[in-house]
Design a protein around this motif. Structure first.
Motif, PDB file in Angstrom:
ATOM      1  N   THR A  28      -1.142   3.200  -0.442  1.00  0.00           N
ATOM      2  CA  THR A  28      -1.028   1.899  -1.077  1.00  0.00           C
ATOM      3  C   THR A  28      -0.241   0.954  -0.190  1.00  0.00           C
ATOM      4  OG1 THR A  28       1.072   2.380  -2.174  1.00  0.00           O
ATOM      5  CG2 THR A  28      -0.917   3.029  -3.325  1.00  0.00           C
ATOM      6  N   GLY A  29      -0.558  -0.332  -0.327  1.00  0.00           N
ATOM      7  CA  GLY A  29       0.256  -1.352   0.309  1.00  0.00           C
ATOM      8  C   GLY A  29       1.453  -1.629  -0.576  1.00  0.00           C
ATOM      9  N   ARG A  83       9.316  -2.835  -6.728  1.00  0.00           N
ATOM     10  CA  ARG A  83       8.399  -3.423  -5.755  1.00  0.00           C
ATOM     11  C   ARG A  83       6.963  -3.142  -6.183  1.00  0.00           C
ATOM     12  NH1 ARG A  83      12.863  -1.220  -3.476  1.00  0.00           N
ATOM     13  NH2 ARG A  83      14.067  -2.643  -2.178  1.00  0.00           N
ATOM     14  N   LYS A  84       6.117  -4.142  -6.076  1.00  0.00           N
ATOM     15  CA  LYS A  84       4.727  -4.014  -6.494  1.00  0.00           C
ATOM     16  C   LYS A  84       3.924  -3.269  -5.435  1.00  0.00           C
ATOM     17  CE  LYS A  84       0.917  -6.837  -8.119  1.00  0.00           C
ATOM     18  NZ  LYS A  84       0.491  -8.212  -8.416  1.00  0.00           N
ATOM     19  N   LEU A  85       3.098  -2.332  -5.897  1.00  0.00           N
ATOM     20  CA  LEU A  85       2.201  -1.602  -5.009  1.00  0.00           C
ATOM     21  C   LEU A  85       0.797  -2.182  -5.118  1.00  0.00           C
ATOM     22  CD1 LEU A  85       3.345   2.078  -5.614  1.00  0.00           C
ATOM     23  CD2 LEU A  85       3.930   0.573  -3.728  1.00  0.00           C
ATOM     24  N   LEU A  86       0.079  -2.189  -4.007  1.00  0.00           N
ATOM     25  CA  LEU A  86      -1.239  -2.804  -3.948  1.00  0.00           C
ATOM     26  C   LEU A  86      -2.325  -1.734  -3.936  1.00  0.00           C
ATOM     27  CD1 LEU A  86      -0.326  -5.396  -1.193  1.00  0.00           C
ATOM     28  CD2 LEU A  86      -0.326  -5.748  -3.658  1.00  0.00           C
ATOM     29  N   LEU A  87      -3.086  -1.685  -5.026  1.00  0.00           N
ATOM     30  CA  LEU A  87      -4.205  -0.755  -5.177  1.00  0.00           C
ATOM     31  C   LEU A  87      -5.406  -1.519  -5.704  1.00  0.00           C
ATOM     32  CD1 LEU A  87      -2.212   2.051  -6.911  1.00  0.00           C
ATOM     33  CD2 LEU A  87      -3.710   2.504  -5.006  1.00  0.00           C
ATOM     34  N   HIS A  88      -6.595  -0.966  -5.514  1.00  0.00           N
ATOM     35  CA  HIS A  88      -7.787  -1.566  -6.101  1.00  0.00           C
ATOM     36  C   HIS A  88      -7.763  -1.375  -7.612  1.00  0.00           C
ATOM     37  CE1 HIS A  88      -9.868  -2.538  -2.387  1.00  0.00           C
ATOM     38  NE2 HIS A  88      -9.452  -1.373  -1.912  1.00  0.00           N
ATOM     39  N   LYS A  89      -8.392  -2.299  -8.322  1.00  0.00           N
ATOM     40  CA  LYS A  89      -8.383  -2.273  -9.786  1.00  0.00           C
ATOM     41  C   LYS A  89      -8.971  -0.970 -10.341  1.00  0.00           C
ATOM     42  CE  LYS A  89      -7.388  -4.730 -13.399  1.00  0.00           C
ATOM     43  NZ  LYS A  89      -6.018  -5.154 -13.644  1.00  0.00           N
ATOM     44  N   ASP A  90     -10.073  -0.498  -9.748  1.00  0.00           N
ATOM     45  CA  ASP A  90     -10.677   0.740 -10.256  1.00  0.00           C
ATOM     46  C   ASP A  90      -9.782   1.950 -10.010  1.00  0.00           C
ATOM     47  OD1 ASP A  90     -11.247   0.314  -7.528  1.00  0.00           O
ATOM     48  OD2 ASP A  90     -12.901   1.754  -7.568  1.00  0.00           O
ATOM     49  N   TYR A 112       5.734   4.303   5.491  1.00  0.00           N
ATOM     50  CA  TYR A 112       5.436   4.196   6.914  1.00  0.00           C
ATOM     51  C   TYR A 112       4.779   2.857   7.233  1.00  0.00           C
ATOM     52  CZ  TYR A 112       0.875   5.679   5.148  1.00  0.00           C
ATOM     53  OH  TYR A 112      -0.287   5.786   4.431  1.00  0.00           O
ATOM     54  N   PHE A 113       4.737   2.543   8.528  1.00  0.00           N
ATOM     55  CA  PHE A 113       3.998   1.389   9.017  1.00  0.00           C
ATOM     56  C   PHE A 113       2.676   1.892   9.568  1.00  0.00           C
ATOM     57  CE2 PHE A 113       8.238  -0.628   9.408  1.00  0.00           C
ATOM     58  CZ  PHE A 113       7.966  -1.778   8.692  1.00  0.00           C
ATOM     59  N   SER A 114       1.576   1.310   9.124  1.00  0.00           N
ATOM     60  CA  SER A 114       0.252   1.638   9.633  1.00  0.00           C
ATOM     61  C   SER A 114      -0.329   0.367  10.231  1.00  0.00           C
ATOM     62  CB  SER A 114      -0.632   2.158   8.508  1.00  0.00           C
ATOM     63  OG  SER A 114      -1.934   2.406   8.977  1.00  0.00           O
ATOM     64  N   ASP A 115      -0.456   0.330  11.553  1.00  0.00           N
ATOM     65  CA  ASP A 115      -0.924  -0.853  12.284  1.00  0.00           C
ATOM     66  C   ASP A 115      -0.108  -2.090  11.930  1.00  0.00           C
ATOM     67  OD1 ASP A 115      -2.865   0.683  13.525  1.00  0.00           O
ATOM     68  OD2 ASP A 115      -4.379   0.251  12.016  1.00  0.00           O
ATOM     69  N   GLY A 116       1.202  -1.920  11.782  1.00  0.00           N
ATOM     70  CA  GLY A 116       2.100  -3.042  11.537  1.00  0.00           C
ATOM     71  C   GLY A 116       2.302  -3.410  10.081  1.00  0.00           C
ATOM     72  N   LYS A 117       1.596  -2.766   9.169  1.00  0.00           N
ATOM     73  CA  LYS A 117       1.721  -3.068   7.735  1.00  0.00           C
ATOM     74  C   LYS A 117       2.420  -1.912   7.029  1.00  0.00           C
ATOM     75  CE  LYS A 117      -2.386  -5.976   7.436  1.00  0.00           C
ATOM     76  NZ  LYS A 117      -2.527  -6.193   8.850  1.00  0.00           N
ATOM     77  N   VAL A 120       2.769   2.964   1.496  1.00  0.00           N
ATOM     78  CA  VAL A 120       3.413   4.043   0.759  1.00  0.00           C
ATOM     79  C   VAL A 120       2.343   5.073   0.436  1.00  0.00           C
ATOM     80  CG1 VAL A 120       4.590   4.667  -1.387  1.00  0.00           C
ATOM     81  CG2 VAL A 120       5.118   2.511  -0.277  1.00  0.00           C
ATOM     82  N   GLU A 121       2.643   6.345   0.720  1.00  0.00           N
ATOM     83  CA  GLU A 121       1.750   7.417   0.308  1.00  0.00           C
ATOM     84  C   GLU A 121       2.212   7.864  -1.072  1.00  0.00           C
ATOM     85  OE1 GLU A 121      -0.101  11.618   1.919  1.00  0.00           O
ATOM     86  OE2 GLU A 121       1.824  10.944   2.689  1.00  0.00           O
ATOM     87  N   LEU A 122       1.381   7.610  -2.063  1.00  0.00           N
ATOM     88  CA  LEU A 122       1.717   7.859  -3.464  1.00  0.00           C
ATOM     89  C   LEU A 122       0.962   9.100  -3.932  1.00  0.00           C
ATOM     90  CD1 LEU A 122       3.371   6.273  -5.593  1.00  0.00           C
ATOM     91  CD2 LEU A 122       1.235   5.268  -6.342  1.00  0.00           C
ATOM     92  N   ALA A 123       1.643   9.993  -4.629  1.00  0.00           N
ATOM     93  CA  ALA A 123       1.026  11.239  -5.097  1.00  0.00           C
ATOM     94  C   ALA A 123       0.924  11.252  -6.612  1.00  0.00           C
ATOM     95  CB  ALA A 123       1.838  12.433  -4.637  1.00  0.00           C
TER      96      ALA A 123
END
Length: 158
Positions: A28-29, A83-90, A112-117, A120-123
């Motif tokens: 997630t972002g 902090r808000k996490l960014l996921l697709h609606k579905d 982590y940073f992935s390509d500068g962004k 969060v790895e959410l489980a």
């Protein structure tokens, strides 16, 4: 200035895999302020007591500690804010269904940073009982002994 490439680990929740059995993971972002990003770039964060909740169709990361930026001014952030996490609606709808029907939890595994962004790895996880933890430790010990014996056999020290 060259663009960042690859994945740079900032923080990891090592106890999560010990205390929870992970069923599914999501990348997630995360919505951050400027001083939070600068603090993360210094490699400072703690996911130890973190968890995520779903409120009114949005996923929020709670209780994650990102320390204040040392060179920050009055615009500095609060260390343990939500902090808000960014996921697709579905994906959010699927998560809501799984959490409500079977009593699962959302736990952050890594930041982590992935390509500068920042990501969060959410489980999606289920809590382990004490006997489950003992079984996992026994499996690890048995696997370690097998690897030692194989190493000795390869070296001819049987």
């Amino acid at each position: 200035m060259a663009k960042e490439q690859g994945r740079k680990l900032i923080a990891q929740n090592r106890r999560a895999r010990h205390d929870w059995s992970v069923l599914d993971t999501y990348e997630t972002g995360i919505v951050l302020t400027g001083t939070e990003v600068k603090s993360l770039r210094q490699g400072k964060a703690s996911l130890v007591d973190g968890f995520a909740t779903v409120d009114r169709g949005e996923v929020w990361l709670r209780n994650v500690h990102i320390p204040e930026y040392t060179e920050g001014t009055w615009t500095n952030h609060e260390p343990r804010r939500s902090r808000k996490l960014l996921l697709h609606k579905d994906e959010i709808i699927r998560l809501i269904g799984k959490i409500q029907e079977s009593g699962l939890s959302l736990i952050p595994l890594s930041l982590y940073f992935s390509d500068g962004k920042a990501k969060v790895e959410l489980a999606l996880a289920k809590g382990k009982k004490a006997h489950d933890k003992r079984q996992d430790l026994a499996k690890k010990d048995a696997q370690r002994e097998i690897e030692r014996a194989m190493g000795r056999a390869r070296k001819g020290k049987w």
